[in-house]
Design a protein around this motif. Structure first.
Motif, PDB file in Angstrom:
ATOM      1  N   ARG A   1      -7.610 -14.152  56.875  1.00 20.49           N
ATOM      2  CA  ARG A   1      -8.095 -13.141  57.796  1.00 20.49           C
ATOM      3  C   ARG A   1      -7.230 -11.900  57.777  1.00 20.49           C
ATOM      4  O   ARG A   1      -7.711 -10.793  57.887  1.00 20.49           O
ATOM      5  N   THR A   2      -5.943 -12.122  57.713  1.00 19.68           N
ATOM      6  CA  THR A   2      -5.060 -10.978  57.854  1.00 19.68           C
ATOM      7  C   THR A   2      -4.921 -10.198  56.564  1.00 19.68           C
ATOM      8  O   THR A   2      -4.669  -9.013  56.586  1.00 19.68           O
TER       9      THR A   2
ATOM     10  N   PRO B   1      -5.887  -7.980  53.783  1.00 22.54           N
ATOM     11  CA  PRO B   1      -7.008  -7.057  53.642  1.00 22.54           C
ATOM     12  C   PRO B   1      -7.740  -7.305  52.338  1.00 22.54           C
ATOM     13  O   PRO B   1      -7.177  -7.817  51.373  1.00 22.54           O
TER      14      PRO B   1
ATOM     15  N   ASP C   1     -14.141 -14.468  58.820  1.00 23.54           N
ATOM     16  CA  ASP C   1     -13.473 -13.366  58.139  1.00 23.54           C
ATOM     17  C   ASP C   1     -14.362 -12.141  58.225  1.00 23.54           C
ATOM     18  O   ASP C   1     -15.443 -12.117  57.652  1.00 23.54           O
TER      19      ASP C   1
ATOM     20  N   SER D   1     -12.283  -5.150  58.335  1.00 24.35           N
ATOM     21  CA  SER D   1     -11.482  -4.406  59.301  1.00 24.35           C
ATOM     22  C   SER D   1     -12.225  -3.126  59.665  1.00 24.35           C
ATOM     23  O   SER D   1     -13.082  -2.665  58.914  1.00 24.35           O
TER      24      SER D   1
ATOM     25  N   GLN E   1     -11.360  -0.213  59.431  1.00 27.16           N
ATOM     26  CA  GLN E   1     -11.174   0.840  58.436  1.00 27.16           C
ATOM     27  C   GLN E   1     -12.141   0.694  57.271  1.00 27.16           C
ATOM     28  O   GLN E   1     -12.351   1.629  56.523  1.00 27.16           O
ATOM     29  N   GLU E   2     -12.687  -0.481  57.101  1.00 28.09           N
ATOM     30  CA  GLU E   2     -13.572  -0.690  55.968  1.00 28.09           C
ATOM     31  C   GLU E   2     -14.995  -0.243  56.241  1.00 28.09           C
ATOM     32  O   GLU E   2     -15.822  -0.235  55.345  1.00 28.09           O
TER      33      GLU E   2
ATOM     34  N   ASN F   1     -10.036  -8.589  69.337  1.00 22.70           N
ATOM     35  CA  ASN F   1     -10.401  -7.218  69.681  1.00 22.70           C
ATOM     36  C   ASN F   1     -11.557  -7.133  70.650  1.00 22.70           C
ATOM     37  O   ASN F   1     -12.376  -6.225  70.562  1.00 22.70           O
TER      38      ASN F   1
ATOM     39  N   SER G   1     -17.763  -5.563  66.917  1.00 16.01           N
ATOM     40  CA  SER G   1     -16.642  -5.324  66.031  1.00 16.01           C
ATOM     41  C   SER G   1     -17.309  -5.292  64.650  1.00 16.01           C
ATOM     42  O   SER G   1     -18.475  -5.641  64.559  1.00 16.01           O
TER      43      SER G   1
END
Lengths: 679, 408
Positions: free
Chosen positions: A17-18, A20, A290, A293, A295-296, A359, A536
Motif C-alpha cells: 500500500r505504501t 507508490p 490498494d 494516491s 497525486q496519481e 483519510n 478518496s
C-alpha cells in the motif's frame, strides 16, 4: 453483515500500500515503441505471471438451498480469476450494497437522454460488477419464508415465526429503489409494513402531529415523488383527487413501510443472482486494499485501478443449522486479488474499507442514549399507522410490520393472523438496562403505560412549585403567570383550530395494546457520526460506512439509499459519457459534494431535532447527565428555560400540524421527494 | 410541450435576427454582440483593441509545430480551402502549456463538460443517423450477447482539436470503429497518446487475463492521433489521396492494433466530425468548418461548440471564469472570437458552394442545422456540474449540422 466483516482479523499488506506505483513519466517518449506492460506496476506484473487462476468460487443460487436441508455449497460453481477486472466492486452485500448493485444493473435507472424521444433505455456497455460479502450469502426469499414457517414453535395461531426486530422504516423514495419486482414479492409474502398515517405526540405537552398519505398527493401528482401504488401494480384511487378524508380510501399514498432486514436482503440477492453481469462473492475476508494516491489522479497517466485482496474460506460442513456455534472447518482458504475502476464501501458503520483506505476523518458524537428494540404482538392491527411519542428521555416508536393482506375496507385482513409491531425505544442507558432486565409482562405493562396516553391538553410552562420561579419577586411572578396563561390559551386555540379544520384527521388515535413480546429485547448505543469526505481516489463510501445517526427520524437507511442512488446515477453518467468513473476526480468530486450537503443536512437535522427534544425533558426523574450537572448549579432558572423551550416546541408542533403547506413540505422531505423549487 | 414549442419559435427568431446582424464575410472582423432580436446593425459597436492580437496572429502563418505549412491546396471538391495554416501560434502555445494538467478535472473545466458533450453527440446521432441496432440484436438479450450495440457503433469519427484526448477516448469507448484526433499542438497530442496508451495497455492486459471480450469497452484501440497539424491539411491530404493510396498523416503515431487502413475509400470519410471549443481559437473558423465539411460523408454530422458573443458570456466566460473564479487561465478566451449559433449556422450553410441562399433565410443545401443546445453550469460555480439546456445558448452552446445527401 457489514459488522461481521469488520470483526474479521485484518492482515494488511502495508508494504504494497505504501509503496507508490512505479510509473515512467516520460511524455515525449516514443509511445508506440514501448512495451505493452509499460505503466503496469511491478506488483501487478509479478502476480500476473505467478498465480493466474484463483479458485474463488462464487456464490450462486444453488448454494442457498432449502433451509431444512444442510447448507451444501456447490463445488461446480463458477470461479473468478486472479486479477479479474471489474467496473465496480461493492464491498458489503447488506441492504445498501445490494440496492446499489440493483440500481446499477437496472437499465432504466440513471441518466436519461437529452432528446426525449430517443427510446426507453439508453444503450450502454454492460457493467461488470462484483459484490463481496463477509457473510455467507443469504437464502432466497422463498427459503427464508419456508424456514420461518417451519420454525414456528409459538402459539398455534401464528402461521409463521414473528418478525425480526432488525427492520427498517423506508421512505417512498427508498422503497422505489427496490423496484416493483422486489416490492411485489415482499408484498406477496406479507413482509411489508406499509403505513399511510403517522402520529407523533408528546409526553407532557398538548402537541400532536399527524402526517397522512394525502400530504404527499401533490408531490406525486407533480411527478416529484414516485407513486408506490403504481409500482406495486395498484392504482392510486380517488383519495388524492377527491376528499382526502374518505375512510374508504383503499390505496392512499404511502408514507413509508417497515421491512425486516432478512427478507429485504434475501429478495435483493434473489434479483442479483439472476443477473450474469454481477459476480457475488460471499464468505470473504478482505485482507488488503490498494488504491491510487491522490497525486496519481488527474495526471497524464491515468490512475491505476483499485486492487482488492481477500481470502475466501470454504467449508462443506453444515453452517450453524443447529445454532451450535461450531467453528467453520477451514477446508481450504483461497486468496484472490481483483481490480476495479471503483470500490464502493457499503460495509457498514465499522467499515473495513474506510478504516483501511484511511483519510476519512469522521465527526462522531455519542448521545449517551441507548435504544431498546423488540417485536411485540398487538391486540389488534395498527391500521397502517406509525406511532411515535416523545418521552422525557427520548422517543418511543411503534411501527407496523407485516401488515400486508390489507382488505378492501382498510382493515388488515385475516382476523386470525397475528398483528405485530416493532418497538424502538430510545432512552438513557440506565433506563434501557432496566427495561431489558424486566420480565416480558413487566416490559409490556411499562410499554403500554408510556405509549397509550394522549397528549396533555393544557399543561403549564410553570413549575408546579411556586418556589421554583426564578427571582421570586411578586411582579415577575405575576408576569410569568400572565405569560403562561397567554401561551396556554394560544396553544389551546391552535389545537382546537386543527381539530375543527379536519376533525377526522386530527383526532388522537390510541395505539393498540401490546400483548406479547415475541422477540428478544435488544439494546444498542446511539451515536452520530459523519465523515468529512465521502471519497478518496477510486473509493466511495455509501450508507453507514459514511454516516450514522439517531434512529428517531428513521432516516439512517434512507440516507444510505439516497447515497446509493446518487452514486449510481453518476456511474451511469460516466458510462454514458465513455469515461472511467474513477479515472478523473470529476465524478467522485461531484458525489462528494452532493453527499456532504445532503448528509450534513439530514444528520445535522436529526441531531438538532434530538437536541430540541432533549432540552425539553421536564423535571421529575431527571436521569440524563448533562442537564443534571447544569441544574445542580442553578436548577430553577435552567428548569424554567427548559420548560419554555419545551413549550415553544410544543407550540411549533401544533403550528406545523395546523398549516397544511408546512406539513406537506415536511412530509415530502421525509418521503424523499424532490423539492418543488428544484428543476 | 409548451417549452418545446417556445424553443422552436425562439429559434426561428434567432435565425432571422442573426442574418440581419452580421453577414459571414464580415464575421472575422466584427466584434458586435450577438443580439437575439431582429435589430438594426446599430449594435455593432466596435471594440477593436482586443481583436488586434488575434488579427496579428492570423497574419503570421508560420507555426512552430507545423511541419507542412507549404502544402497549400485548393481542394476541387470544396474550392474554398485557401490556406492550410489556420493556426494561431499564440493559441497553440497557450494550450501546450496546459498539456500536463489536461486530465485534471479540478483544473480543466473541459473534463466536467465532457459528459454533456458526449450526451449531446450520442443523442443526436441516435436520432439523425438512425443508428438503431439490427432487429435481431434488439430481440436478443443485449446483456448476454457479445454483439451488444453501443451508441456510436461502427462510426468513423474525426475529433478536431482533440487536445488531451478527453472526447476522443470517450467516443472510442462508445463503439466507434475509428476515432482520429487531430490538434495543432503536438504537445497536447503527446499527452493524449500517453493517456490512451495506458488505458489501452491496461485493457489489453485485462482482456488477456479474462479471455473474454464481451465486456471490453474497446478503449483506445481504435484511436489515431495526429499532432501539430490542422484539419485543412488533413482534408487536403485525405481528399487528394482518395483514389490513390492510403492515408499517411504528417505526424502519425497510431496506437491501434486493428488494421483500420484497409477500409475502402468511401470509408475514409467520416460519419461524425467534432469541432468542439475550437472555432474561437483559430484565425479563420470558416476555413476550418469548410475542411471539416469536406471530410464528412453524406448524412454525416458535424458538431460545433463554442461560446456565444453576448454580454452574459463576457461576464461569465471572461470576467467571472478567468478573473474572479480562476476556473480557466486568464487569456484563455478572446471574447471577439466567440460566435453566436446563427453565425455558425450561416457559415456552414454557405460552405456548400451554393451561395445563392446566403442572403435570405432559405434552406442550406449542403449543411443543415439539426440540433442546438446550450451548455450551462448548474448551479452556477458551486461545482462544475454542467447540463444541457436547450433554451439558454447565451454562453456555451453546441450545435449539430448534418451534411445533406447529394440528391437534395
Amino acid at each position: 453483515m457489514a459488522r461481521a466483516m469488520s470483526v474479521a482479523s485484518i492482515r494488511l499488506e502495508v508494504a504494497s500500500r505504501t509503496s507508490p506505483h512505479h510509473h515512467v513519466h516520460n511524455i515525449s517518449s516514443n509511445v508506440a515503441a514501448s512495451s505493452l506492460l509499460f505503466g503496469m506496476s511491478n506488483r501487478q506484473q509479478q502476480s500476473m505471471t505467478t498465480n493466474n487462476v484463483c479458485r474463488c468460487y462464487l456464490s450462486t443460487a444453488a448454494t442457498a438451498t432449502a433451509a431444512t436441508t444442510t447448507h451444501h455449497r456447490s463445488f461446480s460453481s463458477p470461479s473468478i480469476k486472479q486479477h479479474q477486472h471489474y467496473d465496480i466492486i461493492i464491498a458489503g452485500g447488506g441492504a445498501v450494497g445490494s440496492v446499489l448493485a440493483r440500481l446499477l444493473l437496472d437499465d432504466n435507472f440513471g441518466s436519461t437522454g437529452y432528446i426525449k424521444n430517443t427510446g426507453t433505455t439508453r444503450r450502454r456497455r454492460p457493467l461488470r460488477l462484483a459484490l463481496v460479502e463477509a457473510r455467507i450469502s443469504p437464502p432466497t426469499l422463498k427459503d427464508l419464508i419456508a424456514k420461518n414457517n417451519s420454525q414456528t414453535t409459538q402459539s398455534s395461531s401464528s402461521s409463521s415465526s414473528p418478525p425480526d426486530p432488525r427492520a427498517y422504516a423506508l421512505s417512498p423514495t427508498s422503497l422505489s429503489y427496490l423496484g416493483s419486482n422486489i416490492l411485489q414479492s415482499l408484498g406477496q409474502h406479507n413482509r411489508v409494513g406499509k403505513y399511510d398515517n403517522m402520529q407523533i405526540w408528546e409526553h407532557d405537552g398538548p402537541a400532536q402531529l399527524h402526517f397522512v398519505g394525502e400530504d404527499l398527493c401533490k408531490a406525486i401528482q407533480d411527478g416529484r415523488l414516485v407513486d408506490l401504488n403504481a409500482l406495486v401494480g395498484r392504482s392510486l384511487d380517488e383519495s388524492c383527487n377527491g376528499n382526502g378524508n374518505s375512510k374508504t380510501a383503499k390505496q392512499r399514498p404511502w408514507l413509508g413501510a417497515v421491512i425486516e432486514d432478512a427478507p429485504l436482503v434475501s429478495s435483493l440477492w434473489d434479483e442479483l443472482r439472476r443477473d450474469t453481469r454481477i459476480d457475488l462473492v460471499d464468505n470473504v475476508q478482505l485482507t488488503s486494499i490498494d488504491t491510487p494516491s491522490p497525486q496519481e489522479v488527474g495526471n497524464v497517466i491515468p490512475p491505476p485501478p483499485v486492487q482488492l485482496s481477500f481470502t475466501r474460506r470454504r467449508s462443506n460442513k453444515k453452517n450453524g443449522k443447529e445454532g451450535s456455534d461450531n467453528v467453520i472447518q477451514e477446508d481450504e482458504e483461497t486468496t484472490c486479488t481483483i481490480t476495479s475502476n471503483l470500490l464502493v464501501a457499503a460495509d457498514g458503520a465499522n467499515s473495513f474499507v474506510r478504516r483501511t483506505v484511511g483519510n476519512f476523518p469522521m465527526t462522531t458524537h455519542s448521545y449517551g442514549r441507548k435504544a431498546v428494540t423488540c417485536t411485540v404482538q398487538l391486540e389488534y392491527g395498527m391500521k397502517q399507522t406509525a406511532y411515535q411519542r416523545f418521552l422525557p428521555h427520548g422517543p418511543i416508536a411503534l411501527l407496523p410490520v407485516r401488515n400486508g393482506n390489507v382488505d378492501e375496507h382498510g382493515g388488515e385482513g385475516g382476523e386470525c393472523s397475528p398483528k405485530y409491531a416493532n418497538v424502538v425505544w430510545s432512552t438513557t442507558p440506565t433506563e434501557a438496562n432496566y427495561l431489558m432486565s424486566l420480565s416480558p409482562s413487566e416490559f409490556l405493562s411499562t410499554l403500554n403505560h408510556h405509549l397509550r396516553q394522549g397528549p396533555n391538553i393544557n399543561p403549564s410552562i410553570l413549575p408546579n412549585n411556586n418556589n421554583m420561579i426564578p427571582f421570586n419577586i411578586p411582579l415577575i411572578s405575576t408576569l410569568a403567570h400572565e405569560v403562561d396563561s397567554l401561551l396556554r390559551t394560544a396553544n389551546s386555540a391552535i389545537t382546537m383550530g386543527t381539530w375543527t379544520e379536519s376533525p377526522s384527521r386530527n383526532y388522537f388515535r390510541l395505539p393498540p395494546k401490546s400483548i406479547k413480546v415475541v422477540s428478544p429485547i435488544m439494546g444498542f448505543d446511539l451515536g452520530m457520526s459523519h465523515v468529512s469526505e465521502y471519497t478518496s481516489p477510486r473509493v466511495a463510501l455509501v450508507g453507514d460506512a459514511a454516516h450514522t445517526m439517531h434512529p428517531m427520524a428513521g432516516q439512517g437507511l434512507n440516507l444510505g439509499f439516497d447515497d446509493v442512488s446518487s452514486l449510481a446515477k453518476l456511474i451511469k453518467e460516466a458510462i454514458d459519457a465513455g469515461m472511467d468513473v474513477g479515472g478523473t476526480s470529476l465524478f467522485l468530486d461531484r458525489y462528494n459534494q452532493e453527499r456532504l450537503m445532503k448528509g450534513w443536512g439530514i444528520v445535522g437535522g436529526v441531531h438538532g431535532l434530538h437536541e430540541l427534544f432533549e432540552c425539553s425533558s421536564s423535571s421529575g426523574s431527571d436521569l440524563h447527565g448533562i442537564m443534571k450537572d447544569v441544574s445542580s448549579g442553578d436548577g430553577t432558572s435552567v428548569r424554567g428555560l427548559r420548560n419554555l423551550i419545551g413549550y415553544s416546541r410544543s407550540l411549533g408542533m401544533n403550528v406545523v400540524n395546523g398549516l397544511p403547506m408546512l406539513r406537506q413540505t415536511l412530509a415530502e422531505v421525509a418521503a424523499g421527494a424532490t423539492p418543488p423549487f428544484v428543476k | 410541450m409548451t417549452k418545446v414549442l417556445r424553443a422552436h419559435h425562439c429559434h426561428h427568431l434567432l435565425q432571422r435576427g442573426c442574418g440581419l446582424i452580421a453577414s459571414p464575410s464580415s464575421l472575422s472582423s466584427s466584434s458586435s454582440f450577438c443580439i437575439r432580436r431582429r435589430s438594426p446593425p446599430s449594435f455593432t459597436s466596435t471594440s477593436g483593441h482586443s481583436s488586434s492580437i488575434r488579427q496579428a496572429a492570423a497574419g503570421t502563418g508560420n507555426h512552430a509545430h507545423d511541419g507542412s505549412s507549404g502544402s497549400t491546396t485548393n481542394s476541387d471538391s470544396t474550392g474554398h480551402v485557401k490556406s492550410s495554416s489556420n493556426i494561431s501560434p499564440h493559441e497553440v502555445d497557450k494550450f501546450s502549456s496546459f498539456a500536463s494538467s489536461w486530465w485534471n478535472a479540478r483544473s480543466n473545466p473541459l473534463v466536467g463538460m465532457n459528459p454533456i458533450r458526449v450526451k449531446f453527440i450520442t443523442d443526436t446521432v441516435e436520432v439523425f443517423q438512425m443508428n438503431a441496432p439490427p432487429a435481431s440484436l434488439r430481440l436478443s438479450n443485449a446483456t448476454t450477447s457479445s454483439l451488444f450495440h453501443l451508441p456510436l457503433q461502427n462510426k468513423r469519427i474525426l475529433d478536431i482539436a482533440c487536445g488531451g484526448g478527453l472526447l476522443t477516448e470517450s467516443l472510442s469507448r462508445l463503439g466507434a470503429s475509428l476515432v482520429v484526433g487531430i490538434d495543432a499542438s503536438s504537445r497536447v497530442v503527446e499527452v493524449a497518446e500517453m493517456h490512451s496508451f495506458h488505458e489501452n495497455s491496461r485493457l489489453v492486459l485485462q482482456q488477456q487475463q479474462q479471455q473474454q471480450s464481451i465486456y471490453s469497452d474497446g478503449t483506445s484501440r481504435n484511436i489515431r492521433y495526429i499532432g501539430g497539424s490542422t484539419v485543412e491539411e488533413l482534408a487536403a491530404q485525405w481528399l487528394s489521396k482518395r483514389g490513390k493510396d492510403k492515408i499517411t498523416p504528417t505526424v502519425s503515431s497510431s496506437t491501434n492494433h486493428q488494421s483500420a487502413d484497409d477500409d475502402d475509400r468511401e470509408h475514409e470519410l467520416f460519419d461524425i466530425i467534432t469541432a468542439l471549443e475550437v472555432i474561437e481559437h483559430v484565425p479563420n473558423p470558416t476555413s476550418l468548418l469548410q475542411a471539416a465539411t469536406s471530410l464528412l460523408k453524406p448524412n454525416g454530422i458535424l458538431f460545433v461548440s463554442t461560446i456565444n458573443r453576448t454580454i452574459k458570456s463576457y461576464g461569465l466566460a471572461i470576467i467571472a471564469a478567468e478573473y474572479i473564479l480562476g476556473k480557466v487561465p486568464v487569456g484563455t478566451h478572446d471574447w471577439n472570437q466567440f460566435r453566436c449559433p446563427e453565425e455558425v449556422e450561416r457559415m456552414v450553410c454557405d460552405i456548400g458552394g451554393s451561395s445563392g441562399g446566403s442572403g435570405g433565410n432559405g434552406d442550406c443545401p449542403r449543411m443543415k442545422q439539426i440540433a442546438l443546445s446550450g451548455m450551462v453550469i448548474d448551479p452556477p460555480f458551486v461545482n462544475l456540474n454542467w447540463s444541457l439546456d436547450a433554451l439558454d445558448v447565451d454562453v456555451n452552446w453546441i450545435g449539430a449540422y448534418q451534411k445533406q445527401s447529394s440528391t437534395s
